[in-house]
Write a protein that holds these residues in place. Structure first.
Motif, PDB file in Angstrom:
ATOM      1  N   ARG A  77      -1.990   3.852   4.359  1.00  0.00           N
ATOM      2  CA  ARG A  77      -2.601   5.069   3.819  1.00  0.00           C
ATOM      3  C   ARG A  77      -2.450   6.261   4.758  1.00  0.00           C
ATOM      4  NH1 ARG A  77      -7.161   7.938   4.563  1.00  0.00           N
ATOM      5  NH2 ARG A  77      -8.185   8.912   2.741  1.00  0.00           N
TER       6      ARG A  77
ATOM      7  N   ALA B 204      -9.855   3.658  -2.535  1.00  0.00           N
ATOM      8  CA  ALA B 204     -10.267   4.305  -3.785  1.00  0.00           C
ATOM      9  C   ALA B 204      -9.512   5.593  -4.050  1.00  0.00           C
ATOM     10  CB  ALA B 204     -11.778   4.566  -3.756  1.00  0.00           C
ATOM     11  N   ASP B 205      -9.064   6.257  -2.998  1.00  0.00           N
ATOM     12  CA  ASP B 205      -8.381   7.545  -3.161  1.00  0.00           C
ATOM     13  C   ASP B 205      -6.861   7.403  -3.126  1.00  0.00           C
ATOM     14  OD1 ASP B 205      -8.055   6.926  -0.495  1.00  0.00           O
ATOM     15  OD2 ASP B 205      -8.707   8.877   0.266  1.00  0.00           O
TER      16      ASP B 205
ATOM     17  N   GLN C  54      -4.792   9.864  -5.280  1.00  0.00           N
ATOM     18  CA  GLN C  54      -4.877  11.237  -4.778  1.00  0.00           C
ATOM     19  C   GLN C  54      -4.040  11.411  -3.507  1.00  0.00           C
ATOM     20  OE1 GLN C  54      -7.549   9.384  -5.688  1.00  0.00           O
ATOM     21  NE2 GLN C  54      -8.018  10.443  -7.611  1.00  0.00           N
ATOM     22  N   ILE C  55      -4.069  10.404  -2.634  1.00  0.00           N
ATOM     23  CA  ILE C  55      -3.298  10.463  -1.399  1.00  0.00           C
ATOM     24  C   ILE C  55      -1.804  10.498  -1.709  1.00  0.00           C
ATOM     25  CG2 ILE C  55      -2.635   9.135   0.649  1.00  0.00           C
ATOM     26  CD1 ILE C  55      -5.329  10.551   0.889  1.00  0.00           C
TER      27      ILE C  55
ATOM     28  N   SER D 130      -0.787  13.841  -3.282  1.00  0.00           N
ATOM     29  CA  SER D 130      -0.778  14.895  -2.266  1.00  0.00           C
ATOM     30  C   SER D 130       0.458  14.782  -1.385  1.00  0.00           C
ATOM     31  CB  SER D 130      -2.046  14.799  -1.413  1.00  0.00           C
ATOM     32  OG  SER D 130      -2.025  15.749  -0.369  1.00  0.00           O
TER      33      SER D 130
ATOM     34  N   ASP E 270      -3.051   5.909 -13.187  1.00  0.00           N
ATOM     35  CA  ASP E 270      -2.723   6.585 -11.932  1.00  0.00           C
ATOM     36  C   ASP E 270      -1.230   6.903 -11.840  1.00  0.00           C
ATOM     37  OD1 ASP E 270      -5.320   6.629 -11.059  1.00  0.00           O
ATOM     38  OD2 ASP E 270      -5.138   4.865  -9.761  1.00  0.00           O
TER      39      ASP E 270
END
Length: 370
Positions: A145, A208-209, A212-213, A216, A250
């Motif tokens: 991550r 959980a993100d 979004q990661i 981005s 997603d």
């Protein structure tokens, strides 16, 4: 990507000079507007004409055991590209780790320059992959991550470069090649967190993100790439089968990134089935999502075993069933995993050698003016 190579190793410096100096050492320019690839909602074009390419993953192309640490066997470039029909597509590893002279530690682009030049001479197209999530052939370090948050900008590895440095170096050097079909920043990106030192997929945690990661990352890294090369499309490199950050809906969220032009699906484990997978993460659903976001979907890895477990002819027949169905459903490419210069017919592998009938299938399906 099942396996990016059979051997590993890295070290690089550009004779001790700064990255800014590297950028001044650009490769030869041989681009032509007639060779431009464009990504449209319903597929790809080449020189303004409909283009539906088939081809191979040939990850080992940059290997040169006399110079670099290698990633598999050394490929005879003339023999490989000369066996393909015009306008076929080859996806390969363009890793910073393979731009290293293992004897001096200096950057050496000679093998990579030869790939682009030879492909252009045989009227071929290339999709270079700048790094891979698993770390194979790059020191075996899985990209977690944190790498997608900011590690791609501040973690130095091959050649004392960050990924951002390598992206800049590679894009500036080869952006004008007539053989270039686009760029893939990361092969099979997945912002998981390793559960132990081995980082086996069974031990990884999906934060959980994650979506979004990942989005981005594509937004920011894609913007960097686009500023350097506003012409060639950016391919997402996604596995597409429900991996961390792109499971279910997603996938569509990440696909809407401004830093992605072509979406991906990697097809393994459903021999002969055109549209594998379930209703949430299968190829049919990925096609529906690609239509909603208005971007083409490339099937950039199609892998099936042959050798001791089944004949090459039977595998080719399965490949044909797959590609016929996938193309009819609206996919944009079919790239088979994987060409190798040293196939192992006595074993059950994904290997595709020069004598494999899959080459005939590539000729059958490659279309420039369709």
């Amino acid at each position: 990507m099942r396996v990016f190579g059979r051997s590993r190793g890295i070290r690089v410096v550009c004779a001790g000079v700064l990255i800014a100096v590297l950028l001044a050492c650009g490769g030869p320019s041989d681009s032509s507007a007639s060779d431009d690839v464009r990504a449209l909602p319903n597929g790809l074009t080449l020189g303004g004409e409909r283009w539906w390419p088939a081809g191979f993953n040939a990850y080992q192309l940059a290997t040169d055991w006399t110079m670099n640490a290698g990633c598999g066997g050394t490929v005879d470039l003339d023999s490989y590209f000369g066996a393909l029909p015009a306008k076929a597509l080859t996806r390969f590893n363009l890793f910073a780790a393979l731009a290293v002279d293992k004897n001096t530690g200096a950057l050496d682009f000679s093998r990579m320059d030869a790939i682009f030049a030879t492909a252009a001479r045989y009227d071929q197209k290339l999709l270079p992959v700048l790094t891979a999530s698993e770390g194979s052939c790059e020191g075996d370090q899985f990209k977690e991550r944190g790498w997608y948050v900011d590690g791609w900008q501040n973690t130095r590895s091959a050649g004392r470069m960050t990924f951002e440095d390598w992206l800049r170096t590679a894009v500036v050097r080869w952006r004008h090649s007539s053989s270039l079909a686009g760029w893939e920043m990361v092969g099979e990106p997945e912002p998981s967190i390793c559960g132990d030192a081995s980082c086996r997929w069974q031990q990884r945690e999906c934060p959980a993100d994650a979506a979004q990661i990942l989005r981005s990352f594509f937004d920011r890294a894609g913007d960097r790439l686009r500023r350097l090369d506003p012409t060639h499309p950016i391919w997402a490199g996604l596995t597409g089968g429900g991996q961390c950050g792109t499971a279910g809906r997603d996938y569509e969220y990440v696909a809407r990134s401004s830093g992605v032009d072509v979406l991906d699906y990697h097809d393994y484990g459903s021999d002969g089935v055109p549209l594998p997978g379930d209703s949430s993460n299968g190829l049919a659903e990925r096609l529906r999502q690609s239509h909603r976001v208005g971007k083409p979907l490339a099937v950039n890895e199609i892998g099936q075993s042959a050798g001791s477990c089944r004949s090459m002819q039977d595998r080719t027949a399965d490949f044909r069933r797959k590609v016929v169905g996938q193309r009819a459903a609206g996919t944009a490419t079919a790239l088979f995993w994987a060409f190798v210069p040293d196939p192992r017919p006595g074993m059950c592998t994904y290997d595709i050698g020069e004598a494999d009938p899959t080459f005939d299938l590539v000729a059958e399906f490659t279309r420039w003016r369709d």
